[in-house]
Design a protein around this motif. Sequence first.
Motif, PDB file in Angstrom:
ATOM      1  N   GLN A 231      10.831   9.438  10.374  1.00 23.51           N
ATOM      2  CA  GLN A 231      11.040   9.186  11.798  1.00 23.51           C
ATOM      3  C   GLN A 231       9.694   8.911  12.443  1.00 23.51           C
ATOM      4  O   GLN A 231       8.714   9.613  12.172  1.00 23.51           O
ATOM      5  N   LEU A 232       9.668   7.893  13.296  1.00 25.45           N
ATOM      6  CA  LEU A 232       8.420   7.448  13.906  1.00 25.45           C
ATOM      7  C   LEU A 232       8.542   7.492  15.419  1.00 25.45           C
ATOM      8  O   LEU A 232       9.549   7.047  15.974  1.00 25.45           O
ATOM      9  N   VAL A 233       7.497   7.999  16.066  1.00 25.46           N
ATOM     10  CA  VAL A 233       7.481   8.072  17.523  1.00 25.46           C
ATOM     11  C   VAL A 233       6.148   7.540  18.028  1.00 25.46           C
ATOM     12  O   VAL A 233       5.091   8.116  17.724  1.00 25.46           O
ATOM     13  N   GLU A 234       6.216   6.444  18.797  1.00 21.06           N
ATOM     14  CA  GLU A 234       5.004   5.847  19.354  1.00 21.06           C
ATOM     15  C   GLU A 234       4.669   6.446  20.707  1.00 21.06           C
ATOM     16  O   GLU A 234       5.569   6.914  21.433  1.00 21.06           O
ATOM     17  N   SER A 235       3.399   6.397  21.050  1.00 20.54           N
ATOM     18  CA  SER A 235       2.939   6.817  22.370  1.00 20.54           C
ATOM     19  C   SER A 235       1.645   6.095  22.682  1.00 20.54           C
ATOM     20  O   SER A 235       1.031   5.477  21.801  1.00 20.54           O
ATOM     21  N   GLY A 236       1.234   6.173  23.946  1.00 18.23           N
ATOM     22  CA  GLY A 236      -0.054   5.615  24.343  1.00 18.23           C
ATOM     23  C   GLY A 236       0.006   4.304  25.093  1.00 18.23           C
ATOM     24  O   GLY A 236      -1.033   3.787  25.522  1.00 18.23           O
ATOM     25  N   GLY A 237       1.201   3.747  25.235  1.00 18.74           N
ATOM     26  CA  GLY A 237       1.310   2.505  25.989  1.00 18.74           C
ATOM     27  C   GLY A 237       1.069   2.728  27.468  1.00 18.74           C
ATOM     28  O   GLY A 237       0.955   3.864  27.940  1.00 18.74           O
ATOM     29  N   GLY A 238       0.978   1.629  28.210  1.00 12.91           N
ATOM     30  CA  GLY A 238       0.769   1.729  29.643  1.00 12.91           C
ATOM     31  C   GLY A 238       0.335   0.418  30.242  1.00 12.91           C
ATOM     32  O   GLY A 238       0.434  -0.636  29.601  1.00 12.91           O
TER      33      GLY A 238
ATOM     34  N   LEU B 171      -6.654   0.256  25.145  1.00 11.44           N
ATOM     35  CA  LEU B 171      -5.624   1.276  24.971  1.00 11.44           C
ATOM     36  C   LEU B 171      -5.625   1.695  23.511  1.00 11.44           C
ATOM     37  O   LEU B 171      -5.971   0.899  22.629  1.00 11.44           O
ATOM     38  N   ARG B 172      -5.217   2.920  23.282  1.00 13.30           N
ATOM     39  CA  ARG B 172      -5.038   3.404  21.917  1.00 13.30           C
ATOM     40  C   ARG B 172      -3.612   3.860  21.742  1.00 13.30           C
ATOM     41  O   ARG B 172      -3.175   4.817  22.403  1.00 13.30           O
ATOM     42  N   LEU B 173      -2.886   3.180  20.873  1.00 10.32           N
ATOM     43  CA  LEU B 173      -1.521   3.571  20.559  1.00 10.32           C
ATOM     44  C   LEU B 173      -1.531   4.549  19.390  1.00 10.32           C
ATOM     45  O   LEU B 173      -2.337   4.415  18.472  1.00 10.32           O
ATOM     46  N   SER B 174      -0.618   5.499  19.453  1.00 11.02           N
ATOM     47  CA  SER B 174      -0.443   6.460  18.380  1.00 11.02           C
ATOM     48  C   SER B 174       0.986   6.403  17.881  1.00 11.02           C
ATOM     49  O   SER B 174       1.908   6.109  18.645  1.00 11.02           O
ATOM     50  N   CYS B 175       1.155   6.716  16.613  1.00 11.33           N
ATOM     51  CA  CYS B 175       2.484   6.780  16.015  1.00 11.33           C
ATOM     52  C   CYS B 175       2.533   8.041  15.159  1.00 11.33           C
ATOM     53  O   CYS B 175       1.773   8.166  14.195  1.00 11.33           O
ATOM     54  N   ALA B 176       3.408   8.955  15.537  1.00  9.87           N
ATOM     55  CA  ALA B 176       3.581  10.195  14.793  1.00  9.87           C
ATOM     56  C   ALA B 176       4.761  10.057  13.847  1.00  9.87           C
ATOM     57  O   ALA B 176       5.861   9.642  14.257  1.00  9.87           O
ATOM     58  N   ALA B 177       4.544  10.414  12.587  1.00 13.10           N
ATOM     59  CA  ALA B 177       5.581  10.297  11.567  1.00 13.10           C
ATOM     60  C   ALA B 177       6.037  11.667  11.114  1.00 13.10           C
ATOM     61  O   ALA B 177       5.225  12.586  10.962  1.00 13.10           O
ATOM     62  N   SER B 178       7.332  11.800  10.906  1.00 15.49           N
ATOM     63  CA  SER B 178       7.872  13.045  10.369  1.00 15.49           C
ATOM     64  C   SER B 178       7.899  12.969   8.850  1.00 15.49           C
ATOM     65  O   SER B 178       7.739  11.898   8.262  1.00 15.49           O
TER      66      SER B 178
ATOM     67  N   VAL C 245      -0.650   7.318  12.622  1.00 18.26           N
ATOM     68  CA  VAL C 245      -1.255   6.005  12.524  1.00 18.26           C
ATOM     69  C   VAL C 245      -1.603   5.561  13.942  1.00 18.26           C
ATOM     70  O   VAL C 245      -0.900   5.912  14.894  1.00 18.26           O
ATOM     71  N   TYR C 246      -2.701   4.815  14.065  1.00 18.71           N
ATOM     72  CA  TYR C 246      -3.225   4.449  15.369  1.00 18.71           C
ATOM     73  C   TYR C 246      -3.449   2.943  15.458  1.00 18.71           C
ATOM     74  O   TYR C 246      -3.665   2.268  14.447  1.00 18.71           O
ATOM     75  N   LEU C 247      -3.439   2.453  16.682  1.00 19.93           N
ATOM     76  CA  LEU C 247      -3.835   1.073  16.936  1.00 19.93           C
ATOM     77  C   LEU C 247      -4.768   1.093  18.143  1.00 19.93           C
ATOM     78  O   LEU C 247      -4.319   1.325  19.273  1.00 19.93           O
ATOM     79  N   GLN C 248      -6.051   0.902  17.876  1.00 21.12           N
ATOM     80  CA  GLN C 248      -7.030   0.797  18.943  1.00 21.12           C
ATOM     81  C   GLN C 248      -7.069  -0.650  19.400  1.00 21.12           C
ATOM     82  O   GLN C 248      -7.335  -1.557  18.600  1.00 21.12           O
ATOM     83  N   MET C 249      -6.828  -0.861  20.685  1.00 24.29           N
ATOM     84  CA  MET C 249      -6.749  -2.212  21.237  1.00 24.29           C
ATOM     85  C   MET C 249      -7.840  -2.380  22.287  1.00 24.29           C
ATOM     86  O   MET C 249      -7.817  -1.683  23.309  1.00 24.29           O
ATOM     87  N   ASN C 250      -8.765  -3.271  22.016  1.00 24.47           N
ATOM     88  CA  ASN C 250      -9.869  -3.550  22.932  1.00 24.47           C
ATOM     89  C   ASN C 250      -9.779  -4.989  23.433  1.00 24.47           C
ATOM     90  O   ASN C 250      -9.085  -5.810  22.853  1.00 24.47           O
TER      91      ASN C 250
END
Length: 124
Positions: free
Chosen positions: A3-10, A18-25, A79-84
Amino acid sequence: QVQLVESGGGLVQAGGSLRLSCAASGRTFSRYAMGWFRQAPGNGREFVATITRSGADTYYADSVKGRFTISRDNAKNMVYLQMNSLKPEDTAVYYCAAKGGAGYYTDYVQYDYWGQGTQVTVSS
């Protein structure tokens, strides 16, 4: 099962970050290659970045190369996505995805599990 849950958008101004994060179970996160995709209104799901299960190799879409960085922390199941240097054309819903396997994968049909997405809006 993962299961994957993203966060960090805006909402961010052009040129911002922005830095997006994804937490995995689950305890088998390190067995999965991970990817980030995005989908803007009226468009199909677009590949953004992928990383192998060890984190040793990454691959990016040309449109984000040099601006985005994908990374992972297998100890934290993240897992992360750093967006510059964000641009208005980066506006989309961003999805995290997992695919069992040793390589990296750029086609969304290859992925087994998906998160619910997080909205990124870049204003001009």
